[in-house]
Motif scaffolding. Structure first.
Motif, short mmCIF file in Angstrom:
data_model
loop_
_atom_site.label_atom_id
_atom_site.label_comp_id
_atom_site.label_asym_id
_atom_site.label_seq_id
_atom_site.Cartn_x
_atom_site.Cartn_y
_atom_site.Cartn_z
N GLY A 99 0.83 -1.21 0.00
CA GLY A 99 0.00 0.00 0.00
C GLY A 99 0.86 1.25 0.00
O GLY A 99 1.80 1.37 -0.79
N LEU A 105 -10.97 -1.09 -2.78
CA LEU A 105 -11.88 -2.20 -2.50
C LEU A 105 -12.81 -2.39 -3.70
O LEU A 105 -13.08 -3.51 -4.11
N GLU A 138 3.22 2.02 1.69
CA GLU A 138 4.65 1.75 1.99
C GLU A 138 5.34 0.99 0.86
O GLU A 138 6.39 0.38 1.08
C1 LIG Z 1 -10.39 8.31 3.50
C2 LIG Z 1 -10.38 7.20 2.51
C3 LIG Z 1 -11.59 6.78 1.95
C4 LIG Z 1 -11.59 5.74 1.01
N1 LIG Z 1 -12.79 5.28 0.56
C5 LIG Z 1 -12.83 4.23 -0.28
C6 LIG Z 1 -14.06 3.67 -0.65
O1 LIG Z 1 -15.12 4.08 -0.19
N2 LIG Z 1 -14.05 2.64 -1.52
C7 LIG Z 1 -12.89 2.11 -2.01
O2 LIG Z 1 -12.95 1.18 -2.80
N3 LIG Z 1 -11.70 2.62 -1.65
C8 LIG Z 1 -11.63 3.64 -0.78
N4 LIG Z 1 -10.43 4.14 -0.36
C9 LIG Z 1 -9.20 3.59 -0.92
C10 LIG Z 1 -8.83 2.25 -0.30
O3 LIG Z 1 -9.11 2.23 1.07
C11 LIG Z 1 -7.33 1.99 -0.51
O4 LIG Z 1 -6.98 2.27 -1.82
C12 LIG Z 1 -7.00 0.52 -0.22
O5 LIG Z 1 -7.48 0.15 1.05
C13 LIG Z 1 -5.49 0.31 -0.30
O6 LIG Z 1 -5.23 -1.03 0.07
P1 LIG Z 1 -3.76 -1.62 0.12
O7 LIG Z 1 -3.89 -3.07 0.33
O8 LIG Z 1 -2.99 -1.17 -1.07
O9 LIG Z 1 -3.06 -0.86 1.34
P2 LIG Z 1 -3.13 -1.15 2.91
O10 LIG Z 1 -4.48 -1.49 3.36
O11 LIG Z 1 -2.47 -0.02 3.59
O12 LIG Z 1 -2.26 -2.47 3.08
C14 LIG Z 1 -0.86 -2.50 2.98
C15 LIG Z 1 -0.32 -3.31 4.14
O13 LIG Z 1 1.06 -3.61 3.96
C16 LIG Z 1 1.60 -3.79 5.25
N5 LIG Z 1 3.06 -3.73 5.20
C17 LIG Z 1 3.86 -2.68 4.87
N6 LIG Z 1 5.17 -3.02 5.00
C18 LIG Z 1 5.21 -4.32 5.39
C19 LIG Z 1 6.27 -5.24 5.69
N7 LIG Z 1 7.55 -4.89 5.64
N8 LIG Z 1 5.96 -6.51 6.06
C20 LIG Z 1 4.65 -6.92 6.15
N9 LIG Z 1 3.61 -6.06 5.88
C21 LIG Z 1 3.88 -4.79 5.50
C22 LIG Z 1 0.99 -2.63 6.04
O14 LIG Z 1 1.03 -2.86 7.43
C23 LIG Z 1 -0.43 -2.59 5.48
O15 LIG Z 1 -1.38 -3.27 6.31
C24 LIG Z 1 -10.37 5.14 0.61
C25 LIG Z 1 -9.17 5.56 1.18
C26 LIG Z 1 -9.17 6.56 2.14
C27 LIG Z 1 -7.89 6.97 2.77
#
Ligand SMILES: Cc1cc2nc3c(=O)[nH]c(=O)nc-3n(C[C@H](O)[C@H](O)[C@H](O)COP(=O)(O)OP(=O)(O)OC[C@H]3O[C@@H](n4cnc5c(N)ncnc54)[C@H](O)[C@@H]3O)c2cc1C
Length: 521
Positions: free
Chosen positions: A234, A382, A236
């Motif tokens: 994400g 999502l 990071e």
């Molecule tokens: C205010 C807001 C509202 C939003 N509303 C919506 C919505 O209504 N609908 C929608 O579809 N999207 C929405 N989004 C967007 C959506 O939430 C994000 O795009 C999505 O959740 C990103 O997911 P991800 O898996 O990339 O990141 P993350 O959920 O951040 O997951 C990445 C993970 O990697 C882990 N990680 C990092 N480094 C390491 C390591 N070295 N070892 C092990 N683990 C590690 C972190 O701990 C983290 O849990 C919204 C976002 C925000 C901020």
């Protein structure tokens, strides 16, 4: 982290032993929505996959969203029809596949003289959105100020010109539970997934990725290897690229978004939408017994963010400006806060200028680095998670791995036949229809086990209290499957309880004490 009893320690040892000195086709770093969908898709396509999450699953941005699954109505503002068509397609697929977790929800967007569109124009837009979305939802409607007042008495209509009502989808439980259910499904299909495990080193040795991982629960380090690495960290993502000494062509920029959870504003189930003073859409969204107001959209340089006094002031002021409640919402009404950064992708060669900031498309990019055998997921919501999962599988094929097409759908809730068997049996044991639906929505296939426990010990089917709508049988099954290590894991990410009940009310509730015992004794 709480001390583990010997049984919990044994379970954890077993989880970790699946990784220790093992070799996988692919290892995923990150247990948010992108990592979860990648693990589920890869495993379902015959890939031997493992996943590490350094904190709890879904404890990054994936627990801070607006809980909406939408086709991107607002991107029609910038005439991005292709993007909207793709998002609507993904939204419809998700809604069809998770019919009890996603609910079609009406949005009532109100417009006044300061809004960027006149109601007639917004009405054309809503109809276009409906058509682009293949007419999968109820049709949009124009609403006069009088009708708006009748439908939603809490809306201030003094300066309104009118409004439009249209549909998208809402995650009923919450975003993090959706992610965790996906991870549990991936595990049940044979993926090895683990929370509280941090990837601390990654190095390419003899055509393989060698990872050093720290288990935060048992406090030990181990090594594991894979052919391919999936970077799903994400916000990071760059830190992982630096650790692996690889590069992505696209990069991320961040927009901070804050939501506040407040007592319920409307009982209608509608999402109320207004344009705030910066011409951004501002929502009042149902969440369990509460409403969520938000959100802000502020450019930030770093992903670590927190709720500031100014954010609270802005959100309360906007809500009070657009609503006519019996008394204004105050700071003291806030039950919980949500804050995170939207990871927004700047494609290779793309611009990153302030003027384009709010227009940045919320697209995702799945990059395949053939030389280093790394697949990176940038952006990704999502709403379009199924596309992300499929693109990661394509990425693996691109790297020469022959994935196996699954014989049935790789995502979604159990079949209608299984659901009907569960409902039939449940009616004999659980009397309230709402409770049966809730069990199915929350636990899918695992609800059969819960039912058996209730059948054996009927008192285990009773909710802990009036405010805690979980029963001991549910908790017992959740403990077995859902990787719960701390109270916060359960309160904040497996359930809505931590965000929809005021902490003081919880402390005085006897059911809460029993719940804690049931979780950790
Ligand atoms: C205010 C807001 C509202 C939003 N509303 C919506 C919505 O209504 N609908 C929608 O579809 N999207 C929405 N989004 C967007 C959506 O939430 C994000 O795009 C999505 O959740 C990103 O997911 P991800 O898996 O990339 O990141 P993350 O959920 O951040 O997951 C990445 C993970 O990697 C882990 N990680 C990092 N480094 C390491 C390591 N070295 N070892 C092990 N683990 C590690 C972190 O701990 C983290 O849990 C919204 C976002 C925000 C901020």
């Amino acid at each position: 982290m709480s001390e583990l009893d010997s049984k919990a320690e044994q379970i954890r040892e077993k989880q970790i032993s699946r990784f220790e000195n093992g070799h996988f086709d692919a290892l995923v770093i990150g247990g948010g929505i992108n990592g979860a969908v990648a693990a589920l898709a890869l495993r379902s396509h015959g890939v031997n996959v493992g996943l590490f999450e350094k904190n709890d699953f879904a404890s990054g941005v994936s627990q801070e969203s607006s809980n909406l699954v939408w086709g991107g109505f607002k991107y029609l503002e910038s005439y991005e029809v292709k993007l909207v068509a793709g998002l609507c397609h993904s939204r419809n697929r998700l809604a069809r596949s998770y019919p009890s977790q996603l609910t079609e929800t009406r949005f009532l967007a109100t417009l006044d003289a300061s809004s960027p569109f006149a109601p007639w124009f917004a009405s054309i837009g809503a109809n276009a959105y409906w058509a682009i979305g293949q007419f999968a939802t109820k049709r949009p409607r124009y609403r006069s100020p009088r009708t708006i007042k009748r439908l939603e008495p809490s809306i201030e209509i003094d300066s309104l010109l009118g409004g439009i009502e249209y549909s998208d989808y809402l995650l009923i439980e919450n975003d993090s539970r959706f992610v965790i259910q996906m991870l549990v499904d991936a595990e049940e299909r044979g993926a090895a997934v683990s929370n509280y495990t941090t990837v601390i080193e990654a190095e390419r040795v003899s055509q393989k990725w060698k990872l050093k991982v720290r288990d935060q629960i048992l406090g030990k380090e181990f090594e594991v290897s894979s052919d391919v690495l999936v970077n799903a960290a994400g916000p990071e993502i760059k830190e992982i690229s630096e650790m692996t000494k690889t590069e992505t062509e696209s990069h991320l920029v961040f927009s901070k978004g804050v939501h506040l959870v407040v007592p319920k504003v409307t009982d209608s189930g509608r999402i109320l939408a207004f344009f705030d003073e910066t011409q951004r859409l501002f929502y009042v969204i149902p969440m369990g017994k509460c409403s969520v107001i938000g959100t802000t959209d502020e450019r930030v340089e770093k992903p670590e963010v927190s709720v500031e006094g100014a954010d609270i002031e802005f959100l309360l002021q906007e809500a009070n400006r657009k609503l006519s409640l019996s008394r204004p919402l105050l700071k003291e009404d806030i039950i919980a806060e949500r804050v995170g950064v939207r990871p927004l992708v700047i494609a290779k060669g793309g611009v990153d200028q302030d003027k384009d900031w709010t227009e940045l498309s919320r697209k995702h990019i799945v990059e395949v680095n053939r030389k280093d055998r790394v697949i990176s997921i940038l952006g990704g919501k999502l709403s379009d998670c199924l596309n992300v999962g499929e693109e990661v599988v394509d990425g693996l094929d691109d790297l020469g791995y022959k994935t196996v097409k699954p014989s049935s759908r790789w995502y979604g809730e159990p079949s209608a036949a299984e659901k009907s068997i569960f409902f039939h049996k449940a009616k004999e044991i659980v009397t309230e229809k709402d409770s049966i639906e809730k069990l199915w929505r929350r636990h899918g296939s695992r609800s059969h086990e819960i039912l058996k426990k209730i059948e054996t010990t009927p008192t285990d089917g009773k909710n802990f209290s009036e405010i805690i709508d979980y029963c001991p049988a549910e908790i017992s099954v959740m403990k077995d499957y859902e990787f719960i290590f701390t109270l916060e894991d359960f309160m904040r990410r497996r359930s809505l309880l931590g965000q929809t009940i005021h902490p003081e009310e919880l402390m005085q509730d006897d059911g809460f004490k029993n719940l804690k015992k049931c979780l950790f004794d």
